[in-house]
Design a protein around this motif. Sequence first.
Motif, PDB file in Angstrom:
ATOM      1  N   ASN A 165       0.913  -0.734  -0.170  1.00 55.33           N
ATOM      2  CA  ASN A 165       0.166  -0.112   0.192  1.00 55.33           C
ATOM      3  C   ASN A 165       1.229   0.974   0.174  1.00 55.33           C
ATOM      4  N   ASN A 168      -1.034   4.733  -1.409  1.00 53.51           N
ATOM      5  CA  ASN A 168      -2.311   4.763  -0.519  1.00 53.51           C
ATOM      6  C   ASN A 168      -1.150   5.006   1.120  1.00 53.51           C
ATOM      7  N   ASP A 174      -5.770   5.543  -3.663  1.00 54.51           N
ATOM      8  CA  ASP A 174      -5.445   4.679  -5.161  1.00 54.51           C
ATOM      9  C   ASP A 174      -5.244   4.967  -6.150  1.00 54.51           C
TER      10      ASP A 174
END
Length: 327
Positions: A165, A168, A174
Motif C-alpha cells: 500500500n 496509499n 489509489d
Amino acid sequence: MKKLFSILFVVIAIAACNDKKNEKKGKSLPASGGTLNKLTIVTTNNLWNGSVGDTTRDIFAGVVYGLPQEEPRFDLTQMLPKAFHEFVKKTRTFVEIKEGEEKGVKYVTDVYASPQTGIIITGKNKEEIVAVLKENATEMLAKLKQTELDYKVAQMNKNPFDKGNVINDAFGIDLSVLFSYRVAKNKDNFMWLRKDIKNGDMNLMIYELPKNYIKNDSLAITNIVKMRDSIGKAHIPGPIDGSYMITEKAFTPIMQPTTVAGMSALETRGTWDVKNDFMAGPYVNYIINDDKNNRQLVIEGFTYAPQINKRDFMFELEAMVRSLKLN
C-alpha cells in the motif's frame, strides 16, 4: 396439441425478446478490440476524398500538443460501409458518416461489441456534414478519449502494481498503476515511480503542496514552471553531477482547467530537459485541488524515449492520473 404449440411459440418469443434485451445491455456482445487510439472512420470514398474527409482528419487526427514531434490524436483508418461487418464491427471506437439523411449526430454505446463507443454523423449534403463535424468536435473527441482512457485503466487493473500500500500509505490515494513500474524514490513527501521501456523510461511523480499554493491566474504557468524546476533540482537528478530535470524554456507550456476524480485541477503540458545535459521529453502535470485533505495534490507523468513516438506513453501516464481515487 395446438395448445402445446401455442405455449411453445410464446416461450420462444419471450426468449427471443430477452436475447435482444441482453444484446442491448451488452451481456451477449463479444469483447471489443483494437489498438489504443486507433479510430475507424466508416464512410464512402466520395466523402472521404473531399471536404468531409479533410474536416474529419483535421478533428480526429489533429496534432497532440506537448510532444516533441507531431503525432495525431487518433490513427485513422477509413472503411467503406459495405466492408464494415462481422469482425470489423468489434472495433472499440468508430465514426460513421452518412450523406442524404437528416442533419445530426448520434452517440451509440456497445452496439456490436463491448466496450464500444460509436458516433454516427448525418447530413443531407457535404456542407451539412462538415457543419455537424465542426459543431460537435469537442464533445466527440471527449467521448472517444474517455473510452480509450477507460480501456487503458482496465488493462492496467488486470496487471496491477503490487508494492503493498505504498501509494496509499504516503498520500491516501489509489491509482491504477501497471505492475512494471517500480518505486525509484519515496521520501520527504515525494514519490517517484519508474518503468523501463526500450531506450528510455516512463515516470510518475506524486507530491503535495499547501492548499491554494498554485492559483489559476495570470501567473499560474510561471509559478508552475518554478515549482517544477525546484522539484527537479531536489528529486530528479540527471546523468552527470550537477544535472537535474528542468522545464524546457524554448517550448511554452499550455495550461487548461480540468477535473480529476471530481476535483478541480490544472493540467499543464510541455517539455522538459536536463540542466547541463542533453536529455529531454514531454510531461503532463496535474495540480489537483484536494479540499477534503486541505492540500493541492500534484501528479506528473514524464517520458524519456528518444527518436520514437511518445503519444501512447503519455496517454498511459494520463490514464494513471485520471484513475485517482481518494481514500
